[in-house]
Design a protein around this motif. Structure first.
Motif, short mmCIF file in Angstrom:
data_model
loop_
_atom_site.label_atom_id
_atom_site.label_comp_id
_atom_site.label_asym_id
_atom_site.label_seq_id
_atom_site.Cartn_x
_atom_site.Cartn_y
_atom_site.Cartn_z
N ILE A 472 0.83 -1.21 0.00
CA ILE A 472 0.00 0.00 0.00
C ILE A 472 0.87 1.26 0.00
O ILE A 472 0.58 2.23 -0.72
CB ILE A 472 -0.95 -0.02 1.21
N ALA A 473 1.95 1.26 0.79
CA ALA A 473 2.85 2.41 0.82
C ALA A 473 3.45 2.67 -0.56
O ALA A 473 3.57 3.82 -1.01
CB ALA A 473 3.95 2.19 1.85
N ASN A 474 3.80 1.60 -1.26
CA ASN A 474 4.36 1.75 -2.60
C ASN A 474 3.32 2.34 -3.56
O ASN A 474 3.65 3.21 -4.39
CB ASN A 474 4.83 0.37 -3.10
N ALA A 475 2.06 1.90 -3.44
CA ALA A 475 1.00 2.44 -4.29
C ALA A 475 0.74 3.91 -3.99
O ALA A 475 0.51 4.72 -4.91
CB ALA A 475 -0.28 1.62 -4.10
N VAL A 476 0.80 4.30 -2.71
CA VAL A 476 0.62 5.70 -2.35
C VAL A 476 1.76 6.54 -2.90
O VAL A 476 1.54 7.64 -3.43
CB VAL A 476 0.54 5.84 -0.81
N GLU A 477 2.99 6.02 -2.83
CA GLU A 477 4.12 6.80 -3.36
C GLU A 477 3.99 6.99 -4.88
O GLU A 477 4.32 8.06 -5.41
CB GLU A 477 5.45 6.13 -3.02
N GLN A 478 3.51 5.97 -5.58
CA GLN A 478 3.30 6.11 -7.03
C GLN A 478 2.32 7.24 -7.33
O GLN A 478 2.55 8.05 -8.24
CB GLN A 478 2.79 4.79 -7.61
N LEU A 490 10.79 4.43 3.05
CA LEU A 490 11.65 3.61 3.91
C LEU A 490 10.90 2.34 4.23
O LEU A 490 9.87 2.37 4.91
CB LEU A 490 11.97 4.38 5.20
N ASP A 491 11.41 1.21 3.75
CA ASP A 491 10.74 -0.07 3.95
C ASP A 491 11.48 -0.88 5.01
O ASP A 491 12.71 -0.87 5.08
CB ASP A 491 10.69 -0.86 2.65
N GLY A 492 10.71 -1.60 5.84
CA GLY A 492 11.28 -2.35 6.95
C GLY A 492 12.35 -3.34 6.54
O GLY A 492 13.39 -3.45 7.21
N ASP A 493 12.13 -4.08 5.46
CA ASP A 493 13.12 -5.05 5.01
C ASP A 493 14.34 -4.37 4.42
O ASP A 493 15.48 -4.77 4.66
CB ASP A 493 12.50 -6.00 3.98
N ASN A 494 14.10 -3.31 3.66
CA ASN A 494 15.21 -2.67 2.95
C ASN A 494 16.22 -2.03 3.90
O ASN A 494 17.44 -2.13 3.67
CB ASN A 494 14.66 -1.60 2.00
N VAL A 495 15.76 -1.38 4.97
CA VAL A 495 16.72 -0.72 5.85
C VAL A 495 17.56 -1.73 6.64
O VAL A 495 18.65 -1.40 7.12
CB VAL A 495 16.01 0.24 6.84
#
Length: 626
Positions: A472-478, A490-495
């Motif tokens: 959902i965060a990715n869709a909102v950023e788009q 900032l994504d939990g897995d990525n950091v």
């Protein structure tokens, strides 16, 4: 008639000095009996109390005409039933020379936090030892705490001498044994007195015929001579933590507080800490009129010559010898919370009249007060004592606890429950805190945001693993990108691949994980960005911590509300299955808790709406973006 008696009694005692002291020691060493005896001998027991005492003494089985003086103090029904002290009992009595407030503190180890409470305001400690048992574990524990809390006037009262036939050799043996331990923990001096609380030997002024070999003062004679802390504080530099600005009308403006140390007089130059502004004392106002001078222990209102900025939490100090300010310290902490210390979590810290957010780092070590060994520790449990680094959200004015209890002693308060969970003593500020300063920059955060034509925001997505936060965060950023907004996700897995790769998934590591992400999000909002974060962030305290980092109205908590059973059915990464099999520890929702937001700004239910519908609803809720 009664009013006249009360007025006469108050007049009789008003000019006497006041000594606060505690009684402590192991269970059944006779603390409550001693205090009851002091109250009885100083004529502080009323007739109805005496009648009740006689009745209670018969009921509990005291032989003959003897009174059980402990019953005067053990007021809780649980204490009377068990024959022990649980809470701290405060009692007042007076002699011809001095007034006293005594705190009867619990002997049980599980009530150590209550003992610390009683000791925090004491000038003297009477440590009791049962002459039959000698120095015990809890004797050592209380002695260590007494010394730790800065009490330097210590009386070793060897009690129940009547049960060892008043033997001098037994008394000397106990004093020698205690002296060895006292020297190891830094107690340089103490006064040993053989007593019997039950029989009254060596407690009042009259020396006991049963101890002809003892030629020292009785307990009450010694307590009448003990120097109180106010006298010592008067010799130190002037310090007055500011409590409130006294402004009854437009013609008067003063600064009110309790003088912690030193003395002050009109014409003296003072400095406001931490601002550093100086001024001169114009007058010292009190309810009874202006004073020519004031000293430690007095509550006054200072009127200054200049219109300086001074408010609650500031300290008015001697201009040529002000206290320090810092935001990083080493401290000793006595943990009082039922729930263990959470390293990195934000707690309210109260010191003097200052209240700030503070976090305790993982303890350097825990102290075994029986052996004085330093033990490795990840946290502190109830009644544990440890040394740790402490960080405050903003600089505070302080002094080392050994120099000033008022500016060196603090308490920690849980932000959720408002319960006091810890008490501590500051040792010193860390050198790195003194070497790091804010560097002023020319371009402000408002200018950064203006160049991007947007208001900075933090869209904080929280929810269970598998709830759909990242999607959902990715869709909102788009959608924000299509609106020409400057964003970063900032994504939990990525950091955890970089910034937080050193952290695991214990409760302490989860707290530190969110703290770091919060700091990064804050920097990004300072750069004018709209920051989206997708983290489980399971604890309300840490989400509140990040909210407090961010400017007002810029933090938006978005609860991705997905039931556990739905999230587990999705289990895209197979994590729930591993957790159920016991191969993945500390997994949120299985063996680690998730605390859902109580009042999030936005709530989306992924069972009732698609990803696209959730993203559209979030965009609609945050508009307008400027």
């Amino acid at each position: 008639m009664i009013a006249d008696d009360i007025e006469g009694y108050l007049a009789q005692h008003q000019d006497k000095t006041l000594l606060r002291f505690i009684t402590c020691g192991s269970v059944d060493d006779g603390k409550s009996t001693l205090i009851g005896r002091l109250l009885y001998d100083s004529k502080m027991v009323f007739e109805d109390q005496l009648a009740a005492l006689e009745a209670d003494s018969r009921r509990v089985g005291t032989q003959g005409q003897e009174l059980d003086f402990a019953l005067l103090v053990d007021g809780l029904s649980a204490e009377r039933e068990q024959g022990i002290t649980i809470d701290v009992a405060y009692r007042f009595f007076a002699t011809q020379r001095r007034k006293f407030i005594v705190a009867d503190t619990p002997g049980h180890e599980q009530y150590t936090r209550n003992m610390v409470t009683g000791a925090s305001t004491a000038d003297c400690a009477v440590i009791l030892i049962d002459a039959r048992k000698g120095v015990l574990k809890q004797t050592r524990r209380h002695s260590y705490l007494v010394h730790l809390l800065g009490i330097r006037n210590i009386v070793l009262a060897v009690n129940k001498m009547d049960l060892v036939d008043y033997t001098e050799d037994r008394f000397d043996e106990i004093v020698a044994d205690y002296g060895k331990f006292a020297a190891d923990i830094g107690i340089a001096d103490f006064t040993a007195i053989p007593i019997s609380g039950f029989r009254g030997d060596n407690i009042t002024a009259a020396p006991s015929d049963n101890t002809p070999w003892y030629r020292g003062a009785s307990l009450i004679e010694h307590l009448e001579e003990v120097q109180v802390s106010a006298a010592e504080a008067a010799e130190r530099p002037f310090r007055m933590p500011m409590q409130w600005v006294n402004r009854p009308n437009l013609d008067f403006r003063g600064f009110s507080g309790l003088i912690a140390s030193g003395s002050i007089a009109p014409g003296d130059t003072v400095r406001i800490v931490p601002s550093g502004k100086t001024s001169t004392v114009k007058s010292i106002a009190t309810f009874d009129g202006d004073l020519d001078s004031a000293q430690a222990g007095q509550s006054v209102t200072l009127v200054l010559d200049d219109e300086v900025d001074c408010s609650r939490g500031d300290v008015i100090a001697a201009a040529d010898d002000p206290p320090e300010s810092s935001d990083q310290f080493e401290a000793t902490i006595v943990w009082m919370g039922e729930e263990a210390l959470k390293p990195g979590r934000g707690y309210w810290l109260k010191i003097g009249t200052q209240t700030v957010t503070a976090s305790v780092q993982e303890p350097k070590y825990e102290i075994d007060v029986n052996t004085l060994d330093h033990l490795a520790a990840k946290t502190l449990q109830l009644n544990a004592i440890g040394v740790a680094e402490l960080r405050t959200e903003q600089p505070i004015t302080f002094e080392a606890y050994e120099d000033s209890k008022a500016l060196g002693g603090f308490i920690l308060i849980d932000k959720v429950t408002n319960a006091t969970v810890g008490a501590g003593m500051l040792h010193f500020s860390l050198r790195r805190a003194q070497n790091v300063h804010w560097q002023p920059t020319t371009i402000t955060r408002e200018e950064h945001a203006g160049m991007k034509n947007q208001q900075p925001r933090v869209l904080w997505f929280t929810g269970l693993s598998g709830s759909g936060k990242s999607t959902i965060a990715n869709a909102v950023e788009q959608r924000l990108n299509l609106m020409n907004r400057h964003t970063f996700l900032l994504d939990g897995d990525n950091v955890r691949h970089g910034l937080n790769r050193d952290l695991g998934f214990t409760e302490a590591d989860r707290i530190e994980n969110i703290r770091r992400v919060g700091e990064v999000a804050k920097l990004m909002t300072d750069a004018g960005l709209i920051v989206l974060t997708a983290f489980i962030s399971p604890f309300r305290a840490e989400r509140r911590m990040v909210r407090e980092m961010i400017a007002d109205a810029e933090f938006i908590e978005i609860f991705v509300d997905t039931p556990l059973e739905v999230a587990e059915q999705r289990d895209v990464k197979g994590l729930y299955r591993k957790a159920r099999e016991g191969n993945l520890k500390n997994f949120t929702g299985i063996d680690s808790p998730y605390e859902p937001p109580e009042e999030p700004e936005i709530r989306v239910n992924t069972v009732e709406m698609s990803v696209e519908e959730a993203a559209d609803a979030i965009i609609a809720a945050i508009l307008p973006l400027k």
